[in-house]
Design a protein around this motif. Structure first.
Motif, mmCIF file in Angstrom:
data_model
loop_
_atom_site.group_PDB
_atom_site.id
_atom_site.type_symbol
_atom_site.label_atom_id
_atom_site.label_comp_id
_atom_site.label_asym_id
_atom_site.label_seq_id
_atom_site.Cartn_x
_atom_site.Cartn_y
_atom_site.Cartn_z
ATOM 1 N N ILE A 113 52.968 -11.483 -7.914
ATOM 2 C CA ILE A 113 52.916 -11.541 -6.448
ATOM 3 C C ILE A 113 53.374 -12.889 -5.936
ATOM 4 O O ILE A 113 54.081 -12.974 -4.936
ATOM 5 C CB ILE A 113 51.474 -11.290 -5.981
ATOM 6 C CG1 ILE A 113 50.967 -10.124 -6.641
ATOM 7 C CG2 ILE A 113 51.392 -11.178 -4.461
ATOM 8 C CD1 ILE A 113 50.767 -8.941 -6.633
ATOM 9 N N ILE A 140 48.014 -7.868 -0.123
ATOM 10 C CA ILE A 140 47.341 -8.445 -1.287
ATOM 11 C C ILE A 140 46.850 -9.844 -0.961
ATOM 12 O O ILE A 140 45.796 -10.273 -1.411
ATOM 13 C CB ILE A 140 48.298 -8.465 -2.494
ATOM 14 C CG1 ILE A 140 48.516 -7.036 -2.983
ATOM 15 C CG2 ILE A 140 47.748 -9.315 -3.620
ATOM 16 C CD1 ILE A 140 49.642 -6.880 -3.947
ATOM 17 N N GLN A 141 47.585 -10.539 -0.118
ATOM 18 C CA GLN A 141 47.198 -11.907 0.237
ATOM 19 C C GLN A 141 46.194 -11.964 1.364
ATOM 20 O O GLN A 141 45.988 -13.031 1.941
ATOM 21 C CB GLN A 141 48.431 -12.706 0.640
ATOM 22 C CG GLN A 141 49.369 -12.939 -0.513
ATOM 23 C CD GLN A 141 50.625 -13.610 -0.042
ATOM 24 O OE1 GLN A 141 51.080 -13.370 1.084
ATOM 25 N NE2 GLN A 141 51.191 -14.449 -0.868
ATOM 26 N N LEU A 142 45.620 -10.841 1.726
ATOM 27 C CA LEU A 142 44.622 -10.731 2.789
ATOM 28 C C LEU A 142 45.177 -11.040 4.172
ATOM 29 O O LEU A 142 44.424 -11.351 5.078
ATOM 30 C CB LEU A 142 43.423 -11.650 2.532
ATOM 31 C CG LEU A 142 42.564 -11.354 1.324
ATOM 32 C CD1 LEU A 142 42.637 -12.482 0.354
ATOM 33 C CD2 LEU A 142 41.142 -11.105 1.716
ATOM 34 N N THR A 157 42.889 -1.947 -5.889
ATOM 35 C CA THR A 157 42.229 -3.228 -5.635
ATOM 36 C C THR A 157 41.994 -3.444 -4.144
ATOM 37 O O THR A 157 40.987 -4.028 -3.754
ATOM 38 C CB THR A 157 43.083 -4.391 -6.167
ATOM 39 O OG1 THR A 157 44.436 -4.144 -5.827
ATOM 40 C CG2 THR A 157 42.964 -4.512 -7.657
#
Lengths: 277, 587
Positions: B311, B345-347, B441
């Protein structure tokens, strides 16, 4: 020759890991790294002798653990990135050692968590889930930071607190972070409390903030600017709320700002409509 | 310049979409294991009904010369009479009709012609067999030195696995092609009459067809080797007219790499080894302002990184490159999807939401890109949930989506009600689905949202509730946990309430009137802005026929002349002001 020397250094490192001071450990490590350089095994390649690769990996792993014990997060991050090359190698070239690997990865996750770098934490996590044959949540090293993160996010601070106590931590290196985390959750709790409670009795604040004595509570309260009166802690936000006048003025301001926004928007629409028609 | 007439435009657009969609499906359906369509392709050498529609579509793009008309007739005849022979002839002539387009693209230096040729691949694809392709190759190439080398390479790529077939067919082939040009794998020294050099564009086009063929026949290893050769060749050729073709070559190159063992998540997958090639291609494409290759290589690289969960690298790539603004719509959609994924994914949910919404909107609405829109929608749903929004019920009712979104529907229900137990069972039941979709996730992060919703429900329904009750209702571990969680919820602005520690309850505050706040105004503003942006985009997306501006220029010239005349007349005093005004309005 150099290889045997390296093995010696490594056993020395491993056997006295907990008693060694950081300066001793780092001098041993730099010796090991010099030997690696002589063997031309500082960076991993697929063509190298597997035994040498194992040694190199162990050196870096020991280095990572030593720097964590010394609370040197920069050195630790450096070791982790050096290790990543070794971990990417296929299993038939370098037989994996999942326990050490998970330990290092778990520590790295915990480090990211304490530093508040959540985006990297989750990126790392995503990579873990793709890693084959690893039960991420079941593993004692990897599961720990993941559980902590989940509890921190939902706000079950008491569980975090319990998890950080002696005996709950998977290994001693992990307890290094406990101190940082304790401070972190204490601030989090304090910030929530400011909003959630109108006032708190001193005695129960002690258990709420996981502090040892009421004296510590008073000290902590002072550091955050809370008012302590008659065994009660009064939060500054409630004091501000009492001064109702100020709020009204603010409401007035708000209204003005809002109508200005509405007018601006409406004018904007009109302008664009005109260009369209 | 043979300008396109305006009424031809829609046909072309349709073809364009169809062309790219197939790739998109390949791209995105694969992880989900929906192979039915592709399996069909293998047996579709002599299928009539679908190919009829496809053929019509493909024969529309060729310019309106005699060739196109004849092709049309052929299709009709094929339906009535001998089905077995005609599709082959038809396919061959279809492939060859593209050569004219490619040649024109080179001569006129207009990339649109090569795009048009590329679009026809999707319709050719269903009918492509090694025999057809080999025949085309042998008929196309003469014995001139450089081209025959290329043709040999191409034949080797498809011929290997077809050894028995190729041999039995070869002599017949030679007879066939002897009058025109001696087949190159036969007598090589013979000099042909029409010793016209085959342009590299045609080489590459045939190379792409070979890639497609190998991919459909699941000869991934050979396809991979062939693609590597092809991409090397493109780089050595260095011709601007190859740009749009090379984008396609890289696309298939990376598809082949993905199919080779060890499969992607493992770090030894061949996709890692093609990264340098792709990066080099990207660098060259950027330097040469080759938008097609640039866009598609960026997308491929992102996909590549995400497949191995790199990522951080993907993020770096995004931050160091600039995605070309006027890239093809489908590439933009893909890019936005991958970008949304990285951000999720990185919020960074707000950004992720923005990108994913755009991706789902830009996704072609036709059925062949269903896989992409399904995947994008799934991710979008999860991101919406993470942001604390509840997705629209209508999303789940779309007939094309209903089945695949079922697990997500259960999830949304659990989150909406705030029932932690339902949530856990939904995750446990569909863990495999979520893992396969790559949302697992992200979904695990939803736990806190479920709790928050639960607390909000409590706070709305009770004016005062003990922490013990909250703890029991929401299945939290202990009262202390409940207290901390509620306190955090209050701080995060989820609920308006206060806690009483001594007596252990939560007291809700009166809920204010939402319409007195600025929220409705903001929501309204957002929607208007979205509409305006849509309008702007559609204006930008409008295409105008090629020579229109000349017409306008001519009009302008005429107008200027008229004006001059008028000015002269005014000077002479023949015309009064009113007339003049009228004239101008008329214009």
């Amino acid at each position: 020759m150099a290889e045997r020397q390296l093995t010696q250094v490594l056993t020395q490192l491993k056997s006295s890991a907990s008693t060694l001071s950081y300066s001793d450990a780092s001098s041993l490590l730099s010796k090991a790294k010099l030997l690696l350089l002589q063997l031309n095994a500082l960076t991993p390649t697929a063509t190298q002798n597997p035994q040498l690769l194992v040694l190199a990996r162990e050196t870096y792993e020991q280095g990572a653990l030593a720097s964590i014990r010394a609370k040197n997060s920069e050195a630790f991050t450096r070791y982790v990135s050096q290790l990543s090359g070794f971990y990417e190698l296929p299993a038939d070239i370098l037989p994996p050692n999942p326990q050490e690997r998970n330990k290092v990865t778990g520590l790295y996750l915990l480090l990211l968590l304490t530093l508040g770098r959540y985006d990297e934490f989750h990126s790392e996590l995503e990579a873990l889930h793709v890693r084959q044959g690893v039960d991420v949540e079941g593993d004692k090293y990897l599961g720990y930071p993941i559980k902590l993160e989940r509890w921190l996010m939902e706000g079950s601070y008491d569980r975090v607190w319990k998890a950080m106590k002696k005996g709950e931590v998977p290994c001693e290196e992990y307890s290094v972070f406990s101190e940082v985390l304790t401070g972190q959750i204490r601030t989090e709790i304090a910030r929530s409390s400011e909003r959630a409670y109108p006032s708190l009795p001193l005695s129960s604040t002690k258990s709420l903030l996981f502090l040892d004595s009421e004296g510590a509570v008073v000290e902590f309260a002072r550091s955050r600017g809370w008012l302590v009166k008659d065994g009660q802690i009064i939060f500054p936000s409630t004091i501000a709320a009492e001064g109702a006048e100020g709020e009204e003025a603010q409401g007035e301001d708000d209204k003005q700002e809002m109508s200005q926004m509405v007018i601006e928007n409406a004018l904007g629409y009109a302008r664009t409509l005109e260009t369209i028609v | 310049m043979p300008g396109k007439t305006p009424d031809k435009e829609p046909v072309e657009n349709g073809g364009y979409r169809g062309g790219k969609d197939i790739d998109m499906k390949d791209n995105d359906l694969k992880p989900k294991g929906k192979k039915s369509v592709k399996d069909g392709d293998d047996e579709m050498t002599v299928v009539v009904p679908p190919s009829k529609a496809a053929q019509k579509q493909s024969s529309a793009p060729p310019p309106n010369d005699a060739d196109g008309d004849v092709a049309m007739d052929d299709v009709d005849k094929a339906d009535e009479g001998d089905v077995k022979v005609d599709p082959v002839v038809q396919a061959i002539s279809d492939i060859k009709s593209n050569f004219a387009l490619l040649e024109r693209a080179v001569v006129l230096f207009d990339a649109r012609f090569s795009l048009r040729a590329l679009r026809s691949i999707s319709s050719l694809r269903k009918r492509l067999t090694p025999e057809i392709l080999a025949q085309v190759i042998s008929e196309t190439y003469s014995t001139s030195s450089s081209s025959s080398h290329v043709a040999k390479q191409l034949l080797a790529a498809i011929g290997q696995s077809e050894m028995p077939l190729g041999r039995s067919w070869a002599p017949e082939m030679e007879i066939d092609s002897e009058p025109k040009a001696p087949a190159k794998n036969g007598a090589k020294k013979e000099s042909s009459k029409e010793n016209k050099d085959v342009i590299p564009e045609i080489d590459v086009f045939l190379g792409i067809l070979t890639q497609v063929l190998l991919y459909d026949n699941k000869q991934f290893r050979q396809g991979f080797e062939h693609s590597r050769y092809l991409s090397d060749r493109i780089q050595s050729l260095n011709r601007r007219s190859l740009d749009s073709l090379s984008a396609k070559v890289y696309f298939y190159y990376s598809l082949f790499a993905e199919q080779l063992k060890p499969l992607p998540p493992s770090p030894q997958s061949p996709i890692v080894s093609i990264r340098p090639t792709l990066l080099a291609a990207l660098r060259t494409a950027v330097l040469r302002k080759d938008i097609d290759t640039q866009a598609s290589v960026i997308v491929l690289l992102l996909r590549n990184y995400l497949l191995t969960s790199h990522i951080a690298q993907a993020d770096l790539l995004v931050s160091h490159t600039q995605f070309p603004e006027n890239a093809a719509n489908n590439q933009v959609a893909r890019f936005l999807y991958y970008l949304g994924r990285i951000r999720a994914i990185q919020l960074r949910y707000t950004e992720a939401h923005e990108h994913l919404t755009a991706a789902t909107r830009k996704a072609p609405s036709s059925a062949c890109a269903l896989g992409f829109s399904q995947t994008a929608t799934k991710l979008l749903l999860v991101v919406e949930l993470l942001m604390g929004d509840i997705p629209d019920r209508a999303t789940f009712r779309q007939p094309t989506m209903e089945l695949s979104l079922k697990p997500y529907f259960l999830l949304v229900q659990a989150v909406r009600v705030g029932n932690l137990e339902d949530f856990e069972t939904a995750i446990a039941d569909h863990a495999d689905t979520f893992r396969r979709d790559g949302t697992y996730t992200l979904i695990l992060r939803l736990r806190q949202n479920v709790i928050k919703t639960g607390i909000r429900m409590m706070s709305l329904s009770y004016s005062r509730i003990s922490l013990r009750d909250i703890c029991i209702r929401l299945h939290l571990g202990s009262e202390e946990s409940a207290e901390y969680i509620v306190a955090k919820a209050i701080r995060d602005g989820v609920i308006e309430a206060t806690l009483d520690r001594e007596r252990g309850f939560m007291k809700s505050k009166e809920v204010g009137d939402v319409y007195a706040t600025r929220e409705p105004g903001e929501a309204f503003h957002d929607r208007i802005r979205a509409c305006l942006a849509l309008h702007d985009e559609s204006v930008k997306a409008m295409r105008f026929p090629m020579n229109q501006h000349r017409l306008e220029l001519k009009n302008a010239q005429e107008a200027r002349e008229r004006e001059r005349e008028m000015a002269k007349e005014i000077q002479d005093g023949d015309l009064d002001e009113d007339d003049l005004g009228g004239e101008f309005e008329g214009m």
